[in-house]
Design an enzyme around this catalytic site. Structure first.
Site, PDB file in Angstrom:
ATOM      1  N   ARG A   3      -2.155  -0.798   5.496  1.00 34.60           N
ATOM      2  CA  ARG A   3      -3.383  -1.309   4.902  1.00 34.60           C
ATOM      3  C   ARG A   3      -3.156  -2.709   4.312  1.00 34.60           C
ATOM      4  O   ARG A   3      -4.019  -3.579   4.357  1.00 34.60           O
ATOM      5  CB  ARG A   3      -3.880  -0.361   3.804  1.00 34.60           C
ATOM      6  CG  ARG A   3      -4.498   0.907   4.319  1.00 34.60           C
ATOM      7  CD  ARG A   3      -4.843   1.873   3.189  1.00 34.60           C
ATOM      8  NE  ARG A   3      -3.678   2.545   2.654  1.00 34.60           N
ATOM      9  CZ  ARG A   3      -3.717   3.490   1.718  1.00 34.60           C
ATOM     10  NH1 ARG A   3      -4.876   3.863   1.211  1.00 34.60           N
ATOM     11  NH2 ARG A   3      -2.614   4.071   1.284  1.00 34.60           N
ATOM     12  N   CYS A  48       0.865  -1.182   0.000  1.00 35.60           N
ATOM     13  CA  CYS A  48       0.000   0.000   0.000  1.00 35.60           C
ATOM     14  C   CYS A  48       0.898   1.227   0.000  1.00 35.60           C
ATOM     15  O   CYS A  48       1.705   1.403  -0.917  1.00 35.60           O
ATOM     16  CB  CYS A  48      -0.963  -0.017   1.178  1.00 35.60           C
ATOM     17  SG  CYS A  48      -0.191  -0.184   2.800  1.00 35.60           S
TER      18      CYS A  48
END
Lengths: 288, 135
Positions: free
Chosen positions: A249, A244
């Site tokens: 994430r 990410c």
């Protein structure tokens, strides 16, 4: 929902995803250590699950100087402070559908502590269900936990290996927003130093935003069949790299692939776009 | 910069202990009053880069600005605290006073131990107020 992938160990079997109800039933289980890990630093002090400890990713999990995670000594000290033993089951939960909790779990796993799981739905679901919260900070009896050396090989990947895989046409999952993936959006307007010098994605990457794996109403992971459909372009026996912006994430997606779908070789590229998008000469693709 | 914002800066400068600072921010978050506006909100009012889904509206009368905030994430406590600070400290401010707010004022309140995304979101709230008042 049937996320029943389990591993056996000396004490109890470990289910990698537990419900809020399960946690409520095990609040006083001495083998279980509840850990809240959030992005928002105000949440834990404002109220948390009774008995839960806070692990803050900036203060507890990161190296204070280099861009890296804590070393073995600091991890050992953290586990001792939590009162953890080899048999402790660490139950992580937090804000943002557990994205930060998954990140913390991933860091713990670098040190081989795999007796860990996520509480599905995180703190938002716990609060929505009206379950008890407290501001009382627990004090664990320090343990004699001996940490294993950190082993980055199995679940982490570095830029040299990423570049080799790009050359070899390997598969990547980019879990950022579609705008970040396409290169339309590098970062927030007006803050060029917070992002990367180039926009786009790693060649060969497929865009599957991390939140696709969650139910937006409850923050829980989607059912196995739905997850299989979401990641259908990737096979459980394939090498898969997720990334990410800084690896937080993508930890959520790493967890879903590894522990909810049983992918054997999934690694998190935590250098992610803040590293790759600043690399001189690195190949980049743009567009959706 | 407004006198009220300076008072906030002085207050947080007097709180070197992180726990005290956090408690003060939690109290501020409780004072946050969400904008009473019909939904769905105009996307042009959304703070870019803010994961807590914050919307900001500004209006001015005789060169004096007032701001309203909506934090759509029920667990966006830091955003609520920041909204409370900006709402009270920019009430009646001039465009020049708003322009004079340093972007990194958020670190004076929250400290440096913020994630990149959280920093961007909170700074975005300050930036949004500046942008609205300069338009």
């Amino acid at each position: 929902m049937s996320h029943v992938l389990e591993t056996q160990s000396a004490a109890i079997s470990v289910q990698r995803l537990v419900s809020t109800a399960w946690v409520a039933e095990h609040l006083n289980d001495p083998q279980i250590i509840l850990v809240e890990s959030n992005e928002d630093p105000l949440l834990y002090p404002s109220g948390h699950i009774p008995g839960a400890h806070e692990v803050d990713w900036t203060r507890d999990l990161n190296d204070p100087l280099r861009r890296d995670y804590l070393d073995r000594e600091r991890f050992q000290a953290l586990m001792q402070k939590l009162g953890a033993t080899d048999d402790s089951l660490i139950v992580f939960y937090g804000d943002r559908s557990n994205w930060w909790a998954a990140y913390a779990l991933w860091v713990f796993e670098l040190f081989g502590h795999t007796r860990s799981c996520l509480m599905d739905g995180g703190r938002l679901l716990w609060a929505k269900e009206g379950r008890p919260m407290t501001t009382k900070v627990p004090q664990a009896t320090p343990s004699q936990y001996v940490a294993k050396p950190r082993n980055d090989e199995a679940i982490r990947i570095f830029r040299e290996d990423v570049l080799r895989r790009v050359d070899a046409g390997a598969k990547f999952i980019d879990v950022r927003s579609p705008q970040e993936f396409s290169g339309e959006k590098l970062h927030m307007e007006g803050y060029p130093n917070e992002g990367a010098l180039r926009g786009g994605h790693i060649p060969g990457a497929k865009s599957i935003p991390w939140a696709t794996a969650t139910d937006p109403e409850t923050g829980t992971f989607r059912a196995t069949e739905e997850l299989q459909a979401i990641y259908k372009d990737f096979q459980p026996d394939e090498d898969v790299v997720v990334y990410c912006r800084i690896g937080e994430r993508s930890s959520h997606t790493w967890f879903a692939l590894k522990y909810l779908l049983g992918y054997q070789n999934v690694r998190n590229y935590d250098g992610s776009w803040t590293e790759y998008g600043n690399l001189v000469g690195a190949p980049i693709e743009q567009g959706s | 910069m407004t006198a009220t914002l300076q008072e906030y800066r002085d207050l947080f400068a007097s709180l070197p202990d992180r726990a005290e600072r956090i408690q003060t921010l939690i109290e501020l978050a409780k004072q946050y009053k969400p904008a009473e506006r019909p939904k769905p909100f105009d996307e042009r009012q959304r703070v870019p880069g803010c994961e807590s889904e914050v919307f900001v509206w500004g209006s001015q009368q005789g060169g004096h600005w007032t701001f309203e905030f909506a934090v759509e994430n029920p667990q966006g406590m830091s955003a609520m605290a920041m909204a409370a600070v900006l709402q009270s400290s920019l009430d009646g401010a001039s465009a020049d006073e708003i322009r004079a707010i340093p972007d990194d004022v958020i670190y004076e309140f929250f400290g440096r131990e913020l994630s990149m995304g959280k920093s961007m979101g909170l700074m975005g709230m300050v930036q949004m107020c500046k942008r609205i008042s300069q338009s």
